[in-house]
Scaffold this active site. Structure first.
Site, PDB file in Angstrom:
ATOM      1  N   LYS A   1       0.825  -1.215   0.000  1.00 15.67           N
ATOM      2  CA  LYS A   1       0.000   0.000   0.000  1.00 15.67           C
ATOM      3  C   LYS A   1       0.851   1.253   0.000  1.00 15.67           C
ATOM      4  O   LYS A   1       0.458   2.260  -0.576  1.00 15.67           O
ATOM      5  CB  LYS A   1      -0.951   0.023   1.203  1.00 15.67           C
TER       6      LYS A   1
ATOM      7  N   LYS B   1      -4.060 -10.909  -7.065  1.00 15.62           N
ATOM      8  CA  LYS B   1      -5.322 -11.062  -6.336  1.00 15.62           C
ATOM      9  C   LYS B   1      -6.409 -10.174  -6.961  1.00 15.62           C
ATOM     10  O   LYS B   1      -6.117  -9.056  -7.392  1.00 15.62           O
ATOM     11  CB  LYS B   1      -5.068 -10.615  -4.889  1.00 15.62           C
TER      12      LYS B   1
ATOM     13  N   LYS C   1     -10.620  -4.973  -5.057  1.00  8.62           N
ATOM     14  CA  LYS C   1     -11.666  -3.995  -5.348  1.00  8.62           C
ATOM     15  C   LYS C   1     -11.079  -2.653  -5.759  1.00  8.62           C
ATOM     16  O   LYS C   1     -11.778  -1.806  -6.275  1.00  8.62           O
ATOM     17  CB  LYS C   1     -12.633  -3.858  -4.157  1.00  8.62           C
TER      18      LYS C   1
END
Ligand code: TRP
Length: 333
Positions: A115, A197, A200
């Site tokens: 992140k 992965k 969203k």
């Protein structure tokens, strides 16, 4: 433990629309714990602000996530469903546990590394201490088990380390929780890049199937899924795209890989992709219908939030008071 009953806790962020990865990897399994455990399922809005959110979207998604929990089969009579920011004990315990978590430990978290490279312009302290708030969520309820997707396993392990460290100084404070990773559908991959992965936050909308996508959209996205130049529906090394589609098909039908290979022997990828789209759309249809009903009743959702928060706060306060007392904070209540 709460008396004789074991405790289950999990959380979902109200950021972004939920995907079939969230559904199969986490939410769908939540309901199966309600029989054997006392379950707390939390909409973790405080975690969501570690990356910038538009306030109106965060607010809307908080309602939506709660509605989706319920639509996915979580009965609010049997589970404590609530919103994290409504129970201040989470943030309070988080500060305390920050002081029992090491800088080095947090630096090793792979999600932080991912992140912080993705949001290089906003590597805030909250992003760094995110796992401590998550540990607080879990430890406040004396949780025994934490059902999570595989990507959250490292955070639950850190939570165990924090609990053990604290217990070493102040014995019998926290239950040390176990992560529970679902056997099937451990990790649903992106339809556009099956080595990644399904996330969203992916910019490529064709990579993601949302729980709330309509039937045509679901079928179209699966039709476009990236596969390989082979033609046989086989679960094998190097066939990441097909392996992922087989995993999804298996999750929705309960069939194992051998059965799926037999079912599609002699058929091409086109037939298989269509079948995956159809079983996904069929499985999601009742969830979507219930979701729409729930979301139309905002006051009902708010009443649920209030009830859930009161219930959660009762248990959370007990743990927090115990911790504060042990630490030497003066109690004036
Ligand atoms: N970090 C989790 C995720 O992004 C969400 C979460 C927050 C959570 N607190 C939790 C999951 C406690 C399990 C237990 O998916």
């Amino acid at each position: 433990m709460l008396g004789e009953q074991k405790i289950c806790f999990s959380g979902v962020q109200p950021s972004g629309n939920l995907t079939i990865g969230n559904y199969l990897g986490a939410i769908r399994n939540f309901a199966t714990f309600s029989e054997a455990y006392k379950c707390f399922y939390c909409v973790v809005d405080q975690h969501a602000i570690t990356v910038r959110q538009t306030p109106a979207d965060l607010r809307r998604r908080t309602y939506e996530t709660l509605a989706l929990y319920m639509a996915c089969g979580l009965d609010p009579e049997k589970n404590t469903l609530y919103v994290q920011s409504h129970v201040p004990a989470h943030a309070e315990l988080s500060w305390i546990l920050n002081c029992y978590t090491m800088f080095g430990e947090l630096s090793r978290m792979t999600q932080f590394k991912d992140k912080s490279s993705k949001h290089a312009d906003n590597v805030n302290a909250g992003l760094f201490t995110y796992p401590v708030l998550m540990a607080s969520d879990i430890l406040l309820y004396q949780t025994d088990v934490v059902p999570v997707g595989i990507d959250q396993k490292q955070h639950v392990e850190l939570c165990r380390n924090i609990a053990e460290r604290f217990n070493q100084v102040f014995p019998d404070t926290f239950t040390v929780p176990e992560p529970i990773i679902p056997q099937n559908g451990k990790k649903i991959m992106s339809l556009a890049d099956p080595t990644k992965k399904m996330s969203k936050s992916d910019e490529n909308q064709n990579a993601i199937v949302y729980i709330l996508d309509d039937r045509d959209t679901i079928i179209r996205k699966f039709r476009r899924a990236v596969t390989d130049s082979d033609t046989a529906v086989r679960f094998a090394e190097g066939k990441d795209g097909i392996n992922n589609l087989m995993t999804i098909y298996s999750c929705f039908t309960g069939k194992n890989m051998d059965e799926i290979e037999r079912e599609f022997a002699g058929k091409g990828y086109g037939d298989f992709k269509l079948a995956v789209g159809e079983v996904t759309a069929d499985a999601l249809a009742p969830v979507q219908a219930r979701y729409k009903e729930l979301l139309a009743d905002k006051a009902g959702l708010e009443a649920q939030m209030k009830r859930g928060a009161e219930e959660a706060a009762y248990y959370a306060r007990k743990t927090l008071s115990k911790v504060q007392k042990k630490l030497g904070f003066v109690q004036i209540r």
